[in-house]
Write a protein that holds these residues in place. Structure first.
Motif, mmCIF file in Angstrom:
data_model
loop_
_atom_site.group_PDB
_atom_site.id
_atom_site.type_symbol
_atom_site.label_atom_id
_atom_site.label_comp_id
_atom_site.label_asym_id
_atom_site.label_seq_id
_atom_site.Cartn_x
_atom_site.Cartn_y
_atom_site.Cartn_z
ATOM 1 N N GLN A 267 -12.643 -7.992 2.157
ATOM 2 C CA GLN A 267 -12.821 -6.562 2.426
ATOM 3 C C GLN A 267 -14.034 -6.317 3.321
ATOM 4 O O GLN A 267 -14.010 -5.421 4.173
ATOM 5 N N CYS B 67 -12.857 -7.345 6.838
ATOM 6 C CA CYS B 67 -11.803 -6.496 7.404
ATOM 7 C C CYS B 67 -12.163 -5.018 7.449
ATOM 8 O O CYS B 67 -11.276 -4.178 7.653
ATOM 9 N N ASP B 68 -13.426 -4.696 7.264
ATOM 10 C CA ASP B 68 -13.829 -3.289 7.285
ATOM 11 C C ASP B 68 -13.550 -2.698 8.669
ATOM 12 O O ASP B 68 -13.986 -3.229 9.688
ATOM 13 N N THR B 69 -12.807 -1.595 8.690
ATOM 14 C CA THR B 69 -12.424 -0.965 9.959
ATOM 15 C C THR B 69 -13.431 0.076 10.431
ATOM 16 O O THR B 69 -13.297 0.602 11.542
ATOM 17 N N ASP B 70 -14.408 0.371 9.625
ATOM 18 C CA ASP B 70 -15.423 1.340 10.012
ATOM 19 C C ASP B 70 -16.241 0.779 11.164
ATOM 20 O O ASP B 70 -16.769 -0.334 11.084
ATOM 21 N N LEU C 158 -7.485 3.343 2.204
ATOM 22 C CA LEU C 158 -8.920 3.274 2.422
ATOM 23 C C LEU C 158 -9.698 3.992 1.327
ATOM 24 O O LEU C 158 -10.726 3.498 0.856
ATOM 25 N N ASP D 93 -4.052 -1.161 0.743
ATOM 26 C CA ASP D 93 -4.258 -0.657 2.106
ATOM 27 C C ASP D 93 -4.950 0.689 2.156
ATOM 28 O O ASP D 93 -5.562 1.026 3.172
ATOM 29 N N GLN E 121 -18.543 -4.522 17.230
ATOM 30 C CA GLN E 121 -18.159 -4.604 15.824
ATOM 31 C C GLN E 121 -18.145 -6.060 15.330
ATOM 32 O O GLN E 121 -18.612 -6.351 14.231
#
Length: 579
Positions: A195, A198-201, A136, A134, A266
């Motif tokens: 990954q 699921c990139d949160t950027d 980052l 988790d 997004q």
């Protein structure tokens, strides 16, 4: 004294067991009087100050190699241990990241040895665990390490993931379904794809980096082919069986109801990245991606994104279709026409109205390509189904050009059909025109033979001529009677072009013929048979046919030598009779 200068970066371990950057310099080996032996010296490249001075002992290299491998093994163990706290793990990952960055300054052979050592010690299984965490920062550092490894040797990474797949398949065969599912989900490439997804950027910086690494791994151009195995076929089979469903999952989930479920920025960016990878697959994975697209009806789902409010996403969907059409593959063309997959593209063009923008230009270019390349199946489908909606677009000549191409092809097909005789148009099998003419000529020849006179076979003809001497005396006895009859019954030309001879005989002969006073027959006779039939009252019809420009008589009469000469020149001596 030797002086070999190489550029290096110097780190020192402080009291807190943290690595301090001392700077970059050049290393050299030289004899140092104070140390009484050969030593390593590193001088800063900025000001020449001494960064490092160390005496070289004879057994240092071997001891250092063993110590390094032992140290790295311990680091990997701590990195993957669940008991390791997050700060320590972050520190270890950053250490490896700096270690890999430092390797870029090494000579190629030394860099190869470095990465091979990391692979042997288990860097890839460690990354598989670390990239799924988790934290980052840890994931970001692990991604950087993975990029160094992919850049160094894509084949090494592919070999590792295929070994993983083989292990998961072995587990599946053993019947442990739950464990198999878990192993399949944690395959290294699937971890990388997840990954990326699921990139949160908000700008998806990490996803863009991972997408580039995936494209390198699935690029056939850097896959090896040896005598024993073909890496391309093996890896692509693995990828489409174990990983493609993970890559396309967000796309299929967002278009399940034939509309964009989520259309935020997004999500649109993520789907654009996935479409970029899929477009790359269309260009480079001919067989595998074709099967996948048709089995999953993928193009239909992609074209749902033409309705997105984000123009860049609609353009990505259109680019995907454009690459498929650019292959000019009739399997794809039939898939497109049967599925009516031009409809969302044309709807997007009409919805765009008169705005002259990138979407408008891209759609026009798609149809112009079809017109220029003269893809007949697509042209026919477009004109027959959509021309009424497109004929009002006159600022380009593309659609009128498609109509013209369609009509030209239709005319060509009509001319081809008209050139075929009507009797064959409905036949299932069409034959060449020359073969048809030959067959017709043979058919008419056979018909004429049936209606007219049949040709005497050569064997029968020769038999009749062989029997002729035996009946010669009989012919001589009846010769005078026949001559008188012939004078009375002159030959008359028939409508078929032959001659008709009528012979009259005595009443006693007629009574011997069962009371048949006159009977007309077409007979094939020899001199012997003529004599035996003299007792019958018959009307014999014979045809004198042309052979090599002359007529040959029915029967030879060898009275004397003059008659023989006449026999050679007479055009009516040997007619061919019909039975």
């Amino acid at each position: 004294m030797s002086d070999t200068r190489r550029r290096v970066k110097v780190y020192t371990l402080n009291e807190d067991r943290q690595w301090d950057d001392r700077g970059t310099g050049h290393v050299s080996s030289t004899y140092v009087e104070r140390l009484k032996g050969m030593s390593l010296l590193v001088r800063a490249e900025s000001d020449g100050s001494l960064l490092l001075e160390s005496k070289i002992n004879p057994n240092t290299a071997y001891q250092k190699q063993q110590e390094d491998e032992k140290f790295l093994s311990e680091v990997f163990a701590q990195l993957t241990d669940e008991a390791t706290d997050d700060d320590k793990r972050c520190e270890l990952v950053n250490f490896f990241k700096e270690f890999c960055a430092f390797s870029q300054t090494l000579q190629p052979q030394n860099r190869d040895a470095f990465f091979k050592t990391l692979a042997k010690l288990g860097i890839l299984p460690a990354l598989e665990i670390v990239m799924g965490m988790d934290d980052l920062q840890v994931r970001s550092a692990a991604t950087d390490i993975f990029s160094y490894l992919v850049e160094f040797s894509p084949s090494m990474v592919r070999e590792f993931v295929m070994q993983e797949a083989q292990q998961s398949d072995d587990v599946s065969k053993s019947g442990l379904e739950f464990e198999y599912t878990s192993l399949r989900d944690i395959l290294l490439i699937n971890v990388v794809i997840e990954q990326m997804i699921c990139d949160t950027d908000p700008e998806l910086g990490g996803a863009v980096q991972l997408m580039g690494l995936l494209r390198t791994l699935i690029d056939p151009e850097n896959m090896l082919a040896t005598a024993n195995k073909t890496e391309k076929s093996e890896f692509l089979n693995f990828f489409y069986n174990h990983c493609m469903h993970v890559l396309t999952a967000p796309l299929l989930a967002n278009t399940s109801e034939d509309k964009c479920e989520k259309d935020n920025y997004q999500t649109a960016q993520l789907l654009a990245l996935i479409l970029e990878l899929l477009t790359f697959c269309v260009e480079h994975h001919t067989y595998h991606i074709k099967n996948y697209i048709m089995n999953k009806d993928l193009l239909r789902r992609v074209l749902v994104l033409m309705n997105s409010k984000h123009t860049f996403l609609a353009l990505c969907a259109l680019r995907f279709m454009r690459r498929i059409i650019g292959l000019k593959d009739e399997f794809y063309n039939r898939y497109i026409t049967k599925g009516n997959l031009f409809e969302p593209v044309i709807n997007a063009l009409l919805d765009n109205g008169t705005r002259y923008n990138l979407l408008n230009s891209a759609v026009i270019e798609l149809f112009e390509f079809i017109r220029v390349e003269d893809i007949k199946s697509l042209i026919a489908h477009i004109v027959e189904n959509f021309y009424n909606a497109l004929e009002s677009i006159e600022y380009v000549q593309t659609f009128k050009g498609l109509k013209t191409k369609y009509e030209q092809e239709k005319d060509r097909q009509s001319q081809k059909l008209n050139s075929v005789p009507s009797i064959l148009r409905s036949n299932r099998f069409r034959r060449d025109a020359r073969a048809l003419e030959e067959d017709e000529e043979m058919w008419f020849n056979e018909d004429e033979e049936e209606e007219g006179e049949a040709v005497v076979p050569p064997v029968e003809k020769s038999k009749q001529e062989d029997d002729f001497p035996d009946s010669y005396e009989k012919f001589m006895e009846t010769k005078k009677a026949k001559e008188s009859e012939d004078k009375e019954n002159l030959p008359k030309r028939t409508s078929a072009g032959g001659f008709k001879f009528t012979f009259s005989h005595s009443a006693s002969a007629a009574n011997g013929a069962n009371g048949a006073n006159s009977k007309s027959v077409a007979a094939q006779t020899s001199p012997a048979s003529s004599n035996s039939s003299s007792s019958k009252n018959t009307t014999l019809t014979t045809a004198v046919t042309a052979t090599k420009g002359s007529l040959v008589g029915l029967v030879d009469y060898p009275d004397d030598e003059d008659d023989d000469e006449e026999e050679e020149t007479s055009p009516r001596k040997r007619p061919r009779l019909g039975s």
